[in-house]
Structures are given as C-alpha cells and as structure tokens.
Design a protein around this motif. Sequence first.
Motif, PDB file in Angstrom:
ATOM      1  N   SER A 192       5.688 -10.058   3.740  1.00 24.93           N
ATOM      2  CA  SER A 192       6.567 -10.765   2.649  1.00 24.93           C
ATOM      3  C   SER A 192       7.662 -11.179   3.518  1.00 24.93           C
ATOM      4  O   SER A 192       8.869 -12.355   2.095  1.00 24.93           O
ATOM      5  CB  SER A 192       7.361  -9.917   1.828  1.00 24.93           C
ATOM      6  N   ASP A 225      -3.671  -1.205  -5.978  1.00 26.40           N
ATOM      7  CA  ASP A 225      -4.605  -3.087  -5.057  1.00 26.40           C
ATOM      8  C   ASP A 225      -5.565  -2.065  -5.109  1.00 26.40           C
ATOM      9  O   ASP A 225      -6.291  -1.341  -5.428  1.00 26.40           O
ATOM     10  CB  ASP A 225      -4.477  -3.147  -3.853  1.00 26.40           C
ATOM     11  N   GLN A 273       8.335 -10.029  -4.307  1.00 26.21           N
ATOM     12  CA  GLN A 273       7.297 -10.570  -5.095  1.00 26.21           C
ATOM     13  C   GLN A 273       6.015 -11.252  -4.744  1.00 26.21           C
ATOM     14  O   GLN A 273       4.695 -11.018  -4.774  1.00 26.21           O
ATOM     15  CB  GLN A 273       7.553 -11.462  -6.274  1.00 26.21           C
ATOM     16  N   GLU A 274       6.094 -12.483  -4.097  1.00 31.16           N
ATOM     17  CA  GLU A 274       4.756 -13.130  -3.714  1.00 31.16           C
ATOM     18  C   GLU A 274       4.013 -12.252  -1.617  1.00 31.16           C
ATOM     19  O   GLU A 274       2.675 -12.693  -2.250  1.00 31.16           O
ATOM     20  CB  GLU A 274       6.133 -14.505  -2.695  1.00 31.16           C
ATOM     21  N   LYS A 333       1.336 -10.135  -3.517  1.00 30.93           N
ATOM     22  CA  LYS A 333       0.320 -11.050  -4.610  1.00 30.93           C
ATOM     23  C   LYS A 333      -0.558 -10.989  -3.399  1.00 30.93           C
ATOM     24  O   LYS A 333      -1.773 -10.761  -3.648  1.00 30.93           O
ATOM     25  CB  LYS A 333       1.157 -12.759  -5.018  1.00 30.93           C
ATOM     26  N   LYS A 334       0.390 -11.653  -1.959  1.00 29.03           N
ATOM     27  CA  LYS A 334      -0.772 -11.768  -1.120  1.00 29.03           C
ATOM     28  C   LYS A 334      -1.683 -11.114  -0.638  1.00 29.03           C
ATOM     29  O   LYS A 334      -2.652 -11.240  -0.550  1.00 29.03           O
ATOM     30  CB  LYS A 334       0.534 -12.714   0.246  1.00 29.03           C
ATOM     31  N   THR A 361      -1.287  -5.676  -7.498  1.00 30.40           N
ATOM     32  CA  THR A 361      -0.385  -5.826  -9.367  1.00 30.40           C
ATOM     33  C   THR A 361      -0.089  -5.340  -8.890  1.00 30.40           C
ATOM     34  O   THR A 361       0.319  -4.023  -8.688  1.00 30.40           O
ATOM     35  CB  THR A 361      -1.980  -5.628  -9.984  1.00 30.40           C
ATOM     36  N   TYR A 362       1.025  -5.437 -10.342  1.00 30.57           N
ATOM     37  CA  TYR A 362       2.525  -4.942 -10.407  1.00 30.57           C
ATOM     38  C   TYR A 362       2.970  -4.711 -11.618  1.00 30.57           C
ATOM     39  O   TYR A 362       3.325  -6.120 -12.252  1.00 30.57           O
ATOM     40  CB  TYR A 362       3.535  -5.538  -9.668  1.00 30.57           C
TER      41      TYR A 362
END
Length: 458
Positions: free
Chosen positions: A239, A302, A444-445, A448-449, A453-454
């Motif tokens: 992050s 994940d 958040q990024e 995703k990387k 999923t959340y």
Amino acid sequence: MNNRKLLSITTLVIGSFFLVTCNNNQRESATTREKGHPASFASDEEFLDFIQKTHLNYMWEGAEPISGLAPERIHMDGIYPENDADVITTGGSGFGVAGLLVGINRGFIPREEGVERLHKITDYLTASDRFHGIWPHWLHGPAGKVKAFSQKDNGGDLVESAFLMQGLLCVREYFKNGNESEKQLAGKINTLWREMDWTWYLNGQDVLYWHWSPEYGWEMNFPLEGYNECLITYILAASSPTYSIPAAAYHNGWARGGEIKSDAVAYNYPLVLKHNGAEKYGGPLFWAHYSYIGLNPKGLKDQYADYWQLNRNQALINYEYCVENPKGFEGYGDNCWGLTASYSLRGYSSHMPAKNDLGVITPTAALSSFPYTPDQSMRALKHFYFDLGGKIWGKYGFYDAFSIQYDWYPQRYLAIDQLTIAPMIENYRTGLLWKLFMGAPEIQEGLKKLGFTYENEK
C-alpha cells in the motif's frame, strides 16, 4: 534472535530472565485493589468502558516520559532485566497509539490532551533511529537510540514498524480533517509513512525480510513466510505510496506459491491456513490480533482465505481446547481460557493448544478475541475480574499471565499483550479502528493490488 519473532516458527521461547513466583508480600494490599477494582457495574457496556479505560492507561499514564511511547514491560514488583526499565517497544506502541485513539473517541482522554501526546510521539519517532525509514524493535526511551533486541537485531525491524504504522494510520485518518493542530499531526504521520522503504527489505528477493542491520546486514535472515502474525506487513508494503512492493512478493513469499493453504480441521473448525509450527490446532492467539488492530477481517478474502473464518476459527479452536483441557490443568474451562505468547513459569513462552500448553492462561488471549468470540470472551472477562480479580488485577488491568495449577500470579505487564485489549474490544463494539484503517485510500489500493476483495459491512 528476537524472542517474540521466534514464536512464529517455534513452540517454546525462553526469555532472557526467569520470573519469580509472587508471594503474599509482593501482592498489592486489599485497599489498593478495592480502589481500582469496583465490585459491580450497572451494565456490560459500563463494564467494557472500565476495562478499556484501565488497559489503555498503560500507554497513557504508564508511558515512557520522554517519548510518550509504551515501555516494553512494567513490573509492579520493580524487578527488571538489566538496563531494561526505560526501553520502549515500537510494535507495542502501535497498539498503544490505537488505544489512545479509542480513549479520545470515548472521552476517556480529553481530545486536546490526546492530540498533544500524539504530537509528542510523532516528533519523537521523527527524530529517533530509523533504518531506511524503519524503526528498530526496541528504542532506548530517553535517547531515541536503538537498543539491540539481540546481538544482530540492532537495526530495522519491519514487522514491529508495521504494527506501529498500522496504529498511526488510524490516527491520521481520524484527525486529517480536524483543526489546524490535528491536520499538522496527520501530516507528520503521512511523512513518516512515506519515508518507510519497504522495498529495501526485499533484499532483492521475492519475499520481505524481517530485519536489516547497518552492522550485520541481512545476517538475521528471517524471511516473512505465512501464516503467522505478520500479514499486516505485506498489506502496508503493498500500500505504500512511495516504496510499494510487487504483488509477487506476497504470493511467492508470504503465501509460498499457494502452499500456505491448509485442509486441517480441529473441533470441526477448518484451520484455513497453515499456522507455522502449529499446523494441527493453530498458533498462539496473538496471530489473530496483531495484524487486525486496523485490518478488518470481516468481509476480507483473497485466493487463500476468508480472513474472518480464519481468525474466528483460530479463537474457537483455542477456546474448545481449553474447555476440553486434555492435560488436566486446574482452572481451565468455559470461563477460563486463552493461550498465547506471554510470561510463564519458564520465562517468555508461546503458549498454544497441544504443542505448548504449560498450564498458563493469558487474559489478553480471550479479551483481544472479543470480535471473534464475544460470548466466550465475556464469560472469561467476568471470571477473570469478579472471581480472580484479587490475584490477577492491578493498576493497568489484568496482569500478563497466571496459572491456577501452579499458584502463580506474577504482578507483571507486557506492552504487546496489554495494549491489544482496548483496541480489539473497540473493534468488537463499534469497529472504529477497522473503519479508519480500511478507509485509507492507500490501503484500499494495496489490497486490490494483492488480489484481496473487501465487502465493507454498512
């Protein structure tokens, strides 16, 4: 090697000194206990307020005076290892910072005074020893200089620094839209966050390494491979707005190319992931706490795990094991459970089901599991407080550990155990810290990387 770090891969860690069983002369007077130990509460909510306020006080009144950070340990008997009384812990301080935020939000700490303390903390952290932006495990409080945890562990500690920044990012999110002083505080934290060079700690490999020393380089040689308490390290490293690691390090290093997954089941609860060194019943319960002060496991998934199921099952397995009590230790049961790393009669040890059960109950294990096992944790809390309180309660709440089997009740605290209690109870009650941390745009990024999923519960 760092004692707590070894808990991720070994079943027993003996500390550098041994505890002395407390005798009656060492115990607090009845008058002292009564002053800080009310006999009843109007409601469970009032009771939880009191429990949180008392435990976070370790970081408020009990803080090291120069830094405002958490002492590694507070021993009410006054006996410390040599040159250890003014040592602060960076990871434990991260939990403590989160607890201060709980105190401010609940009005236990006046907002202005809390902000002033947090400025003091961030100013100290800015000036203290760092290694490519990463703090050591221990700092000498008055000087802000590294104190070696072991001979070669005298540089950057990536995991403890991750625990610290997890708490600080919650603070940043809480105050970033506040008054001028609060915005300045958020800015200081943002600078510290951006200066952490996570990529350095890859050492050119496809995995993060726990330590680096300017004197010994990578000789500690401790790659972060799951599963243990270190997940937050990869989340933050991915992050980072300045030194983000590639996703491959998470999948090939931490997840070991998918080998992290487990098909083990205990007490009808799937273990979900392979717990390093504890593949049958799961590891010590701090693995379900340290990375989840801010990282919300609810709705987090994940390709390897549903993290709510993972943590809840670990807590339930720990509970069921203590209820079954296969070794027949006195005191274990439905209202007296919780195995995790703490002091023991043999020194500092990684208590866990079956593999390293020494007859020692550690209150933080059940209390910091409130989000996962609210009913079981409340029963344990009431038993600890109302039935055993005279023996295991002191100025900063429940002492670190006890054994009814061996009539062992040391009056000693450890920051890494004490300071997860208030934050995790708050996450159970309101989800405050989870909302703040998961709301940070970089987090958040980063999630995703890495392929997470959340599904945020409204």
